[in-house]
Design a protein around this motif. Structure first.
Motif, PDB file in Angstrom:
ATOM      1  N   SER A 168       0.834  -1.215   0.000  1.00  0.00           N
ATOM      2  CA  SER A 168       0.000   0.000   0.000  1.00  0.00           C
ATOM      3  C   SER A 168       0.861   1.253   0.000  1.00  0.00           C
ATOM      4  O   SER A 168       0.569   2.224  -0.715  1.00  0.00           O
ATOM      5  CB  SER A 168      -0.915   0.027   1.225  1.00  0.00           C
ATOM      6  OG  SER A 168      -1.915  -0.944   1.097  1.00  0.00           O
ATOM      7  N   LYS A 169       1.937   1.228   0.803  1.00  0.00           N
ATOM      8  CA  LYS A 169       2.844   2.384   0.820  1.00  0.00           C
ATOM      9  C   LYS A 169       3.486   2.583  -0.546  1.00  0.00           C
ATOM     10  O   LYS A 169       3.604   3.707  -1.037  1.00  0.00           O
ATOM     11  CB  LYS A 169       3.959   2.169   1.854  1.00  0.00           C
ATOM     12  CG  LYS A 169       3.556   2.573   3.256  1.00  0.00           C
ATOM     13  CD  LYS A 169       4.763   2.458   4.192  1.00  0.00           C
ATOM     14  CE  LYS A 169       4.317   2.415   5.641  1.00  0.00           C
ATOM     15  NZ  LYS A 169       5.369   1.933   6.531  1.00  0.00           N
TER      16      LYS A 169
ATOM     17  N   ASP B  27       0.881   4.040  -2.889  1.00  0.00           N
ATOM     18  CA  ASP B  27       0.638   5.461  -2.618  1.00  0.00           C
ATOM     19  C   ASP B  27       1.788   6.322  -3.136  1.00  0.00           C
ATOM     20  O   ASP B  27       1.572   7.402  -3.701  1.00  0.00           O
ATOM     21  CB  ASP B  27       0.467   5.693  -1.109  1.00  0.00           C
ATOM     22  CG  ASP B  27      -0.853   5.118  -0.592  1.00  0.00           C
ATOM     23  OD1 ASP B  27      -1.712   4.760  -1.415  1.00  0.00           O
ATOM     24  OD2 ASP B  27      -1.002   5.012   0.638  1.00  0.00           O
TER      25      ASP B  27
ATOM     26  N   ALA C  20       1.501   6.527  -6.847  1.00  0.00           N
ATOM     27  CA  ALA C  20       0.387   7.400  -7.235  1.00  0.00           C
ATOM     28  C   ALA C  20       0.814   8.863  -7.185  1.00  0.00           C
ATOM     29  O   ALA C  20       0.501   9.651  -8.081  1.00  0.00           O
ATOM     30  CB  ALA C  20      -0.813   7.161  -6.329  1.00  0.00           C
ATOM     31  N   ALA C  21       1.577   9.224  -6.128  1.00  0.00           N
ATOM     32  CA  ALA C  21       2.042  10.603  -6.007  1.00  0.00           C
ATOM     33  C   ALA C  21       3.093  10.911  -7.072  1.00  0.00           C
ATOM     34  O   ALA C  21       3.045  11.944  -7.736  1.00  0.00           O
ATOM     35  CB  ALA C  21       2.619  10.830  -4.612  1.00  0.00           C
TER      36      ALA C  21
ATOM     37  N   ASP D 173      -5.627   6.234  -9.988  1.00  0.00           N
ATOM     38  CA  ASP D 173      -6.010   5.015  -9.279  1.00  0.00           C
ATOM     39  C   ASP D 173      -4.962   3.931  -9.546  1.00  0.00           C
ATOM     40  O   ASP D 173      -4.300   3.940 -10.586  1.00  0.00           O
ATOM     41  CB  ASP D 173      -7.378   4.539  -9.775  1.00  0.00           C
ATOM     42  CG  ASP D 173      -8.107   3.658  -8.770  1.00  0.00           C
ATOM     43  OD1 ASP D 173      -7.552   3.368  -7.693  1.00  0.00           O
ATOM     44  OD2 ASP D 173      -9.237   3.243  -9.081  1.00  0.00           O
TER      45      ASP D 173
ATOM     46  N   CYS E 117      -2.889   0.737 -13.591  1.00  0.00           N
ATOM     47  CA  CYS E 117      -2.693   2.130 -13.200  1.00  0.00           C
ATOM     48  C   CYS E 117      -3.506   3.020 -14.132  1.00  0.00           C
ATOM     49  O   CYS E 117      -3.444   2.855 -15.351  1.00  0.00           O
ATOM     50  CB  CYS E 117      -1.223   2.519 -13.313  1.00  0.00           C
ATOM     51  SG  CYS E 117      -0.171   1.590 -12.181  1.00  0.00           S
TER      52      CYS E 117
END
Lengths: 80, 150, 150, 80
Positions: free
Chosen positions: B59-60, B63, B66-67, B73, B94
């Protein structure tokens, strides 16, 4: 009592994946104790690329284990 | 969304679910990793994860991707347990406004999953079983993204 | 395989069909291009192709990509006619033994389709219709691959 | 007789997409003839990035049209 977890080939070498232990004070002393009980596991733990996670945080070098509930030894990771 | 499961992966159903209802998305890139027979040397992979830690770590990474790539998404589905030849072991999708970001983010996340996510895999073949460790190429691939951030 | 059609594209069905029965394939990368609403400025795209010439040109590009990236298979499906917001206008999938080749080939083929394949597209919105030409970024993206072959 | 095809905004400017013509001897003379009949199309044909395909082969500069069955004028392409 805390959990000690082995993954991948470490678990195959040791013949166990999870044990409940009273942890010694440091990661180094835990490694030494596991190696003393099982030299083959000791050799595998000091093999290239083996990392430790203390309460699910990857840890370089030694670490204090007071109050810790989970220590995991991780051989080189490979997913996908 | 991150899913680790011993259920079979259906890449098409995942892709269609991921594409649905996206008025602002121009680009969806996906990567599906299949189990190869290695010319008859492999019959199946067996995947093990560090449950709990793996979900958090992935998850990290998602994230952060994503940034970094300005994603709208991310979907990561990773199989656990025994996976037969021809089956999907991993699916990554992605979504982004533009194509390059979506494709690069898939590339980046696959490099991460190959050598830095807490999975271990064993290959079962006619000659027995062996653990697969990341190749030098896998390690170098993952390092590419470290260098680019400095 | 190359398909140009005014029928709706089902990316999931295409991906699953493409992944089926692949014992030697480790990596399937896909790209799905969706019609964006451009913040309310667009309602649909209208795609026109030079029939006959387009199929030939895209087949050549796919064959060249297969050779260059050592692909096992390529699928390109491109929509013609009117395509509404949220629908897929293009789907590209590439199969290879390893992931980098599959992802790079998708990237390369999308760059080709964006500025060098004989398609023309009109954006229909509340303010009328306008032709969309390749952006400077699209043109620069396509040139990246020319430079790498010299 | 041969087909002359216009695509994208060229067809919008001209108001036609396909015509049957007896071709003049060269691509340049065909452009001149189309521009003479329709100056707006002539301007569009000489705009940036407009290419010609002669019997489905992209052609730079001038080209002889003897024996040719299809000439297409292509504004900047953009798919996907």
């Amino acid at each position: 009592m805390a959990k000690v977890l082995l993954f991948g080939r470490l678990a195959d070498v040791a013949g166990w994946r999870e044990r409940e232990l009273v942890l010694p004070p440091s990661l180094t002393s835990l490694r030494d104790r596991l190696a003393g009980e099982d030299p083959a596991l000791g050799a595998a733990l000091s093999g290239p690329g083996v990392q430790a996670a203390v309460d699910q945080v990857l840890t370089r070098g030694d670490a204090a284990l007071a109050g810790v509930s989970e220590v995991a030894f991780l051989p080189p990771m490979s997913g996908g | 969304m991150i899913t680790l499961s011993s259920d079979a992966i259906d890449p098409g159903a995942l892709l269609n679910g991921f594409c649905a209802g996206r008025a602002a998305t121009g680009a969806v890139a996906s990567f599906t990793g299949l189990v190869r027979d290695e010319g008859g040397e492999a019959r199946a992979l067996e995947l093990e994860a560090y449950a709990g830690f793996a979900e958090t770590a992935i998850s990290k990474a998602a994230d952060a991707a994503a940034a970094r790539f300005d994603l709208q998404d991310v979907l990561i589905v990773h199989r656990l347990g025994r996976v037969e030849v021809g089956e999907a072991v991993v699916f990554v999708a992605c979504a982004a406004a533009h194509r390059r970001a979506a494709l690069e983010a898939c590339d980046h996340l696959m490099d991460y999953l190959k050598s830095r996510a807490p999975f271990w895999k064993k290959s079962h073949g006619p000659g027995g079983a062996r653990w697969i460790e990341p190749t030098d190429t896998d390690l170098a691939d993952a390092r590419r993204w470290d260098q680019e951030t400095t």
